[in-house]
Design a protein around this motif. Sequence first.
Motif, mmCIF file in Angstrom:
data_model
loop_
_atom_site.group_PDB
_atom_site.id
_atom_site.type_symbol
_atom_site.label_atom_id
_atom_site.label_comp_id
_atom_site.label_asym_id
_atom_site.label_seq_id
_atom_site.Cartn_x
_atom_site.Cartn_y
_atom_site.Cartn_z
ATOM 1 N N PRO A 15 46.096 39.618 35.947
ATOM 2 C CA PRO A 15 47.092 39.675 37.395
ATOM 3 C C PRO A 15 46.141 39.419 38.630
ATOM 4 C CG PRO A 15 47.353 41.558 35.866
ATOM 5 C CD PRO A 15 46.261 40.871 35.244
ATOM 6 N N ARG A 16 45.033 39.771 38.716
ATOM 7 C CA ARG A 16 43.979 39.770 39.923
ATOM 8 C C ARG A 16 43.994 38.134 40.381
ATOM 9 N NH1 ARG A 16 44.060 41.886 44.528
ATOM 10 N NH2 ARG A 16 42.186 41.850 45.629
ATOM 11 N N ASP A 17 43.752 37.332 39.028
ATOM 12 C CA ASP A 17 43.671 35.821 39.240
ATOM 13 C C ASP A 17 44.817 35.258 39.356
ATOM 14 O OD1 ASP A 17 40.748 35.555 38.300
ATOM 15 O OD2 ASP A 17 41.427 36.236 36.286
ATOM 16 N N LYS A 18 46.094 35.906 39.031
ATOM 17 C CA LYS A 18 47.148 35.196 39.224
ATOM 18 C C LYS A 18 47.703 35.267 40.880
ATOM 19 C CE LYS A 18 52.290 35.209 37.708
ATOM 20 N NZ LYS A 18 53.151 36.093 36.804
ATOM 21 N N ILE A 19 47.417 36.576 41.335
ATOM 22 C CA ILE A 19 47.724 36.732 42.853
ATOM 23 C C ILE A 19 46.685 35.827 43.513
ATOM 24 C CG2 ILE A 19 47.396 38.320 44.672
ATOM 25 C CD1 ILE A 19 48.085 40.654 42.664
ATOM 26 N N SER A 25 47.666 29.015 46.926
ATOM 27 C CA SER A 25 48.762 27.800 47.151
ATOM 28 C C SER A 25 49.255 28.087 48.383
ATOM 29 C CB SER A 25 49.540 27.877 46.122
ATOM 30 O OG SER A 25 50.677 29.092 46.379
ATOM 31 N N VAL A 26 49.269 29.160 48.950
ATOM 32 C CA VAL A 26 49.801 29.387 50.296
ATOM 33 C C VAL A 26 48.719 28.533 51.586
ATOM 34 C CG1 VAL A 26 50.052 31.107 52.226
ATOM 35 C CG2 VAL A 26 51.149 31.194 49.909
ATOM 36 N N LEU A 27 47.486 28.733 51.148
ATOM 37 C CA LEU A 27 46.502 28.213 52.151
ATOM 38 C C LEU A 27 46.524 26.626 51.963
ATOM 39 C CD1 LEU A 27 43.483 30.491 51.151
ATOM 40 C CD2 LEU A 27 44.836 30.370 53.278
ATOM 41 N N GLY A 28 47.064 26.069 51.064
ATOM 42 C CA GLY A 28 47.070 24.499 51.045
ATOM 43 C C GLY A 28 46.409 23.975 49.550
ATOM 44 N N LYS A 29 46.335 22.705 49.529
ATOM 45 C CA LYS A 29 45.722 22.289 48.323
ATOM 46 C C LYS A 29 44.227 22.358 48.376
ATOM 47 C CE LYS A 29 49.458 18.522 48.380
ATOM 48 N NZ LYS A 29 49.786 17.266 48.644
ATOM 49 N N ARG A 30 43.575 22.607 49.612
ATOM 50 C CA ARG A 30 42.260 23.022 49.755
ATOM 51 C C ARG A 30 42.098 24.334 50.424
ATOM 52 N NH1 ARG A 30 38.130 19.159 50.155
ATOM 53 N NH2 ARG A 30 36.215 19.791 50.813
ATOM 54 N N PHE A 31 41.235 25.100 49.881
ATOM 55 C CA PHE A 31 41.120 26.441 50.260
ATOM 56 C C PHE A 31 39.847 27.087 50.340
ATOM 57 C CE2 PHE A 31 42.166 26.654 45.864
ATOM 58 C CZ PHE A 31 41.152 27.773 45.430
ATOM 59 N N GLY A 32 39.275 27.893 51.180
ATOM 60 C CA GLY A 32 37.938 28.314 51.162
ATOM 61 C C GLY A 32 38.017 29.473 50.356
ATOM 62 N N LEU A 33 36.602 29.811 49.787
ATOM 63 C CA LEU A 33 36.634 31.043 48.971
ATOM 64 C C LEU A 33 36.672 32.390 49.907
ATOM 65 C CD1 LEU A 33 36.287 32.616 46.233
ATOM 66 C CD2 LEU A 33 33.722 32.083 46.503
ATOM 67 N N ASP A 34 35.985 32.138 50.934
ATOM 68 C CA ASP A 34 35.897 33.488 51.967
ATOM 69 C C ASP A 34 37.204 33.855 52.534
ATOM 70 O OD1 ASP A 34 33.096 33.663 51.926
ATOM 71 O OD2 ASP A 34 32.814 32.753 53.705
ATOM 72 N N THR A 35 38.171 32.760 52.774
ATOM 73 C CA THR A 35 39.489 32.923 53.153
ATOM 74 C C THR A 35 40.244 33.755 51.834
ATOM 75 O OG1 THR A 35 39.283 31.145 54.405
ATOM 76 C CG2 THR A 35 41.359 32.098 54.350
ATOM 77 N N LEU A 36 40.206 32.968 50.950
ATOM 78 C CA LEU A 36 40.753 33.762 49.843
ATOM 79 C C LEU A 36 40.175 35.015 49.333
ATOM 80 C CD1 LEU A 36 42.633 33.055 47.446
ATOM 81 C CD2 LEU A 36 40.827 32.454 46.142
ATOM 82 N N ASN A 38 39.314 37.357 51.738
ATOM 83 C CA ASN A 38 39.590 37.988 52.652
ATOM 84 C C ASN A 38 41.127 38.522 52.392
ATOM 85 O OD1 ASN A 38 41.248 38.073 55.443
ATOM 86 N ND2 ASN A 38 39.335 39.060 55.923
ATOM 87 N N LEU A 39 42.049 37.222 52.182
ATOM 88 C CA LEU A 39 43.401 37.491 51.836
ATOM 89 C C LEU A 39 43.886 38.442 50.559
ATOM 90 C CD1 LEU A 39 44.929 34.172 53.136
ATOM 91 C CD2 LEU A 39 44.523 36.192 54.310
ATOM 92 N N ILE A 40 42.994 38.452 49.630
ATOM 93 C CA ILE A 40 43.454 39.270 48.606
ATOM 94 C C ILE A 40 42.528 40.543 48.413
ATOM 95 C CG2 ILE A 40 43.774 37.107 46.930
ATOM 96 C CD1 ILE A 40 41.296 37.653 45.556
ATOM 97 N N ASP A 41 41.750 40.744 49.577
ATOM 98 C CA ASP A 41 40.853 41.977 49.685
ATOM 99 C C ASP A 41 39.961 42.308 48.920
ATOM 100 O OD1 ASP A 41 40.205 44.291 51.308
ATOM 101 O OD2 ASP A 41 41.783 45.352 50.533
ATOM 102 N N ASP A 42 39.279 41.220 48.372
ATOM 103 C CA ASP A 42 38.290 41.296 47.126
ATOM 104 C C ASP A 42 37.031 40.425 47.547
ATOM 105 O OD1 ASP A 42 36.983 41.478 45.113
ATOM 106 O OD2 ASP A 42 38.587 41.246 43.551
ATOM 107 N N TRP A 93 44.194 35.686 59.689
ATOM 108 C CA TRP A 93 42.798 35.400 59.441
ATOM 109 C C TRP A 93 42.303 34.283 60.290
ATOM 110 C CZ3 TRP A 93 38.463 36.380 57.162
ATOM 111 C CH2 TRP A 93 37.647 35.410 56.590
ATOM 112 N N PHE A 94 43.046 33.105 60.449
ATOM 113 C CA PHE A 94 42.726 31.913 61.203
ATOM 114 C C PHE A 94 42.422 32.292 62.583
ATOM 115 C CE2 PHE A 94 44.367 29.532 57.570
ATOM 116 C CZ PHE A 94 43.017 29.339 56.972
ATOM 117 N N GLY A 95 43.603 33.302 63.331
ATOM 118 C CA GLY A 95 43.561 33.767 64.702
ATOM 119 C C GLY A 95 43.155 32.626 65.440
#
Length: 200
Positions: A15-19, A25-36, A38-42, A93-95
């Motif tokens: 479940p955690r990996d699915k979320i 996918s919301v962040l786009g085709k490319r995403f940063g681990l720090d951003t991810l 933060n958004l999943i709070d882990d 997050w991007f602010g």
Amino acid sequence: SIQSLVLARMDRLAPRDKIALQVASVLGKRFGLDTLRNLIDDRQYSCDALLDADLVRPEGGDYVFAHALIHEGVYSSLLNARKREFHRSAAEWFGEQEPILRAEHLDRASDSGAAAAYLVAANAQAKRFLHEPALRLAARGLEVALEDSVRCSLLLLRGDLLRDTGSSTDSLVAFKSALELAADDSQRCQAWMGIVAGYR
């Protein structure tokens, strides 16, 4: 179908990996681990399971979806309400550090603050003399703007940008439209100054 294959791979994830994959996918085709994270709070999350499933791959210091169709399939699996929720979180997050991304995520979240965010982003581009990106951002802001005062500010900026790029006729049209929407003396003054400069 590609969609069913993507969903089948997602269903095999924890479940955690699915979320995490859906948020990515919301962040786009490319995403940063720090951003991810933060958004999943882990703060300890790693993309190992997503890599093992061949859904994403590392690229530079970031991650990218293994294929555009995988990204589209994961994104389309989200309910619209969930998409808006994730896009709002991404915008927060991007602010102020990433005004363009903030505006785009607010737009995709159907947030009423999207137009004002596009104005901020367009102004930031204009200050760097990046006229074409600024005009595109202002145009999108005008498409989603609901408040006359925000529409007026976007038109004033559009007028300035068009005049600076030599499109005096289009600039005059923008300033005249801004004058009709002006909410206060300051906006009216800016519109008249733009009109006078265009005729001069």
